[in-house]
Motif scaffolding. Sequence first.
Motif, PDB file in Angstrom:
ATOM      1  N   ASP A  58       0.824  -1.207   0.000  1.00 36.36           N
ATOM      2  CA  ASP A  58       0.000   0.000   0.000  1.00 36.36           C
ATOM      3  C   ASP A  58       0.861   1.262   0.000  1.00 36.36           C
ATOM      4  OD1 ASP A  58      -2.503  -1.124  -0.219  1.00 36.36           O
ATOM      5  OD2 ASP A  58      -2.714  -1.401   1.943  1.00 36.36           O
ATOM      6  N   GLU A  59       1.801   1.306  -0.921  1.00 39.44           N
ATOM      7  CA  GLU A  59       2.719   2.435  -1.000  1.00 39.44           C
ATOM      8  C   GLU A  59       2.593   3.165  -2.327  1.00 39.44           C
ATOM      9  OE1 GLU A  59       6.495   1.104   1.764  1.00 39.44           O
ATOM     10  OE2 GLU A  59       6.712   0.987  -0.402  1.00 39.44           O
ATOM     11  N   LEU A  60       2.776   4.465  -2.255  1.00 43.51           N
ATOM     12  CA  LEU A  60       2.983   5.299  -3.436  1.00 43.51           C
ATOM     13  C   LEU A  60       4.485   5.538  -3.519  1.00 43.51           C
ATOM     14  CD1 LEU A  60       0.199   7.986  -2.932  1.00 43.51           C
ATOM     15  CD2 LEU A  60       0.162   6.024  -4.479  1.00 43.51           C
ATOM     16  N   ARG A  61       5.002   5.528  -4.738  1.00 44.96           N
ATOM     17  CA  ARG A  61       6.442   5.694  -4.903  1.00 44.96           C
ATOM     18  C   ARG A  61       6.720   6.686  -6.016  1.00 44.96           C
ATOM     19  NH1 ARG A  61       8.751  -0.385  -4.231  1.00 44.96           N
ATOM     20  NH2 ARG A  61       8.005  -0.697  -2.109  1.00 44.96           N
ATOM     21  N   GLY A  62       7.681   7.539  -5.772  1.00 42.75           N
ATOM     22  CA  GLY A  62       8.160   8.468  -6.780  1.00 42.75           C
ATOM     23  C   GLY A  62       9.631   8.182  -7.021  1.00 42.75           C
ATOM     24  N   ILE A  63       9.999   7.982  -8.288  1.00 36.57           N
ATOM     25  CA  ILE A  63      11.375   7.645  -8.624  1.00 36.57           C
ATOM     26  C   ILE A  63      11.969   8.824  -9.373  1.00 36.57           C
ATOM     27  CG2 ILE A  63      12.886   6.052  -9.867  1.00 36.57           C
ATOM     28  CD1 ILE A  63       9.392   4.983  -8.809  1.00 36.57           C
ATOM     29  N   VAL A  64      13.123   9.290  -8.901  1.00 38.01           N
ATOM     30  CA  VAL A  64      13.818  10.410  -9.519  1.00 38.01           C
ATOM     31  C   VAL A  64      15.199   9.952  -9.967  1.00 38.01           C
ATOM     32  CG1 VAL A  64      12.544  12.167  -8.216  1.00 38.01           C
ATOM     33  CG2 VAL A  64      14.696  11.274  -7.292  1.00 38.01           C
ATOM     34  N   ALA A  90       9.261   6.437  -1.002  1.00 35.05           N
ATOM     35  CA  ALA A  90       8.011   5.697  -0.816  1.00 35.05           C
ATOM     36  C   ALA A  90       7.257   6.217   0.402  1.00 35.05           C
ATOM     37  CB  ALA A  90       8.310   4.205  -0.652  1.00 35.05           C
ATOM     38  N   TRP A  91       5.919   6.205   0.258  1.00 33.59           N
ATOM     39  CA  TRP A  91       5.025   6.641   1.329  1.00 33.59           C
ATOM     40  C   TRP A  91       3.845   5.677   1.391  1.00 33.59           C
ATOM     41  CZ3 TRP A  91       6.677   9.586  -2.743  1.00 33.59           C
ATOM     42  CH2 TRP A  91       7.495  10.688  -2.462  1.00 33.59           C
ATOM     43  N   LYS A  92       3.276   5.499   2.560  1.00 33.87           N
ATOM     44  CA  LYS A  92       1.994   4.803   2.654  1.00 33.87           C
ATOM     45  C   LYS A  92       0.981   5.653   1.906  1.00 33.87           C
ATOM     46  CE  LYS A  92       2.604   1.095   5.034  1.00 33.87           C
ATOM     47  NZ  LYS A  92       2.387  -0.188   4.378  1.00 33.87           N
ATOM     48  N   HIS A  93       0.050   5.024   1.205  1.00 28.82           N
ATOM     49  CA  HIS A  93      -0.967   5.827   0.521  1.00 28.82           C
ATOM     50  C   HIS A  93      -2.185   5.931   1.435  1.00 28.82           C
ATOM     51  CE1 HIS A  93      -3.255   2.236  -0.786  1.00 28.82           C
ATOM     52  NE2 HIS A  93      -4.192   3.060  -1.203  1.00 28.82           N
ATOM     53  N   VAL A  94      -2.715   7.129   1.477  1.00 25.05           N
ATOM     54  CA  VAL A  94      -3.888   7.405   2.319  1.00 25.05           C
ATOM     55  C   VAL A  94      -4.925   8.134   1.465  1.00 25.05           C
ATOM     56  CG1 VAL A  94      -2.551   7.505   4.479  1.00 25.05           C
ATOM     57  CG2 VAL A  94      -2.962   9.603   3.189  1.00 25.05           C
ATOM     58  N   GLN A  95      -6.165   8.027   1.875  1.00 24.09           N
ATOM     59  CA  GLN A  95      -7.231   8.708   1.151  1.00 24.09           C
ATOM     60  C   GLN A  95      -7.143  10.211   1.413  1.00 24.09           C
ATOM     61  OE1 GLN A  95     -11.163   7.311   2.047  1.00 24.09           O
ATOM     62  NE2 GLN A  95     -11.835   7.752  -0.028  1.00 24.09           N
ATOM     63  N   SER A  96      -7.299  10.979   0.371  1.00 20.28           N
ATOM     64  CA  SER A  96      -7.264  12.435   0.484  1.00 20.28           C
ATOM     65  C   SER A  96      -8.435  12.922   1.327  1.00 20.28           C
ATOM     66  CB  SER A  96      -7.337  13.071  -0.904  1.00 20.28           C
ATOM     67  OG  SER A  96      -7.517  14.467  -0.810  1.00 20.28           O
ATOM     68  N   THR A  97      -8.185  13.870   2.199  1.00 23.00           N
ATOM     69  CA  THR A  97      -9.270  14.460   2.987  1.00 23.00           C
ATOM     70  C   THR A  97      -9.996  15.534   2.188  1.00 23.00           C
ATOM     71  OG1 THR A  97      -7.759  16.052   3.978  1.00 23.00           O
ATOM     72  CG2 THR A  97      -8.158  13.996   5.193  1.00 23.00           C
ATOM     73  N   GLU A  98      -9.338  16.066   1.138  1.00 24.52           N
ATOM     74  CA  GLU A  98      -9.950  17.119   0.332  1.00 24.52           C
ATOM     75  C   GLU A  98     -10.736  16.584  -0.862  1.00 24.52           C
ATOM     76  OE1 GLU A  98      -6.472  17.359   0.866  1.00 24.52           O
ATOM     77  OE2 GLU A  98      -6.571  18.736   2.543  1.00 24.52           O
ATOM     78  N   PHE A  99     -10.335  15.414  -1.372  1.00 27.63           N
ATOM     79  CA  PHE A  99     -10.958  14.867  -2.572  1.00 27.63           C
ATOM     80  C   PHE A  99     -11.036  13.353  -2.404  1.00 27.63           C
ATOM     81  CE2 PHE A  99     -10.668  13.567  -7.151  1.00 27.63           C
ATOM     82  CZ  PHE A  99     -11.886  14.096  -7.547  1.00 27.63           C
ATOM     83  N   GLN A 100     -12.202  12.874  -1.976  1.00 26.51           N
ATOM     84  CA  GLN A 100     -12.383  11.484  -1.554  1.00 26.51           C
ATOM     85  C   GLN A 100     -11.932  10.411  -2.553  1.00 26.51           C
ATOM     86  OE1 GLN A 100     -13.223  10.445   1.618  1.00 26.51           O
ATOM     87  NE2 GLN A 100     -12.825  12.602   1.985  1.00 26.51           N
TER      88      GLN A 100
END
Length: 166
Positions: A58-64, A90-100
Motif C-alpha cells: 500500500d505504497e505510493l512511490r516516486g522515482i527520480v 516511498a510513502w503509505k498511501h492514504v485517502q485524500s481528505t480534500e478529494f475522496q
Amino acid sequence: MNSTARVIILVAAAVSPVVLPSGPAPGELALSPIFGVGIPPDYRHWELVGVAHETGLDELRGIVGNTTAMDAYRAGTLPFPDGSILVKRAWKHVQSTEFQPAFVPGPATTVQVMVKDSKRYSSTGGWGFGRFIDGQPVDEAQHKTCFGCHAAGVKGHDFVFTRLAH
C-alpha cells in the motif's frame, strides 16, 4: 584597547558574514551495508522518472534520477552509464481528505537508492543498492535481497524496473 578600536572591531564583526558549516540533513551520510551507498543530498531536486503504486505494501512511490540517468532514459541508452543514480521515495498511501476519490502520500516509509558503477559493483550487474528508513540504512540481510529481485525481474532492462513516464 581604546574605544575607537572596539567600535571598529564591533562594526567589522556585525557586517562580516557568519559562516556556519553546512551539510546534509541528519542521516544523509549513512551508508548502506555491503554496497556503501548513501542518500544523495540533492536528490529532492532531481527530475521525476516515474511513479508507482505497490499494492502489497500500500505504497505510493516516486522515482527520480540524476542528470546522467535522465540523459540515458531520454536517449534509450542501455546499459545505463556509470554515474547514473536513481532514488525511489516511498510513502503509505492514504485517502485524500480534500478529494475522496484520490489517494495521496501519507507517512514516509523508505528511500531506496541505486548507483551505477560497473567496476565497483560488477557482481551485482554494475549497481550498488541502499535502502533507508528515517535516513538510516536497513540491515545487511535486507540489502542482500536487492540484486536478486532486480535480476529476476528486469535483467533485460539493466536491472532497472522504472521506465520513463512520458
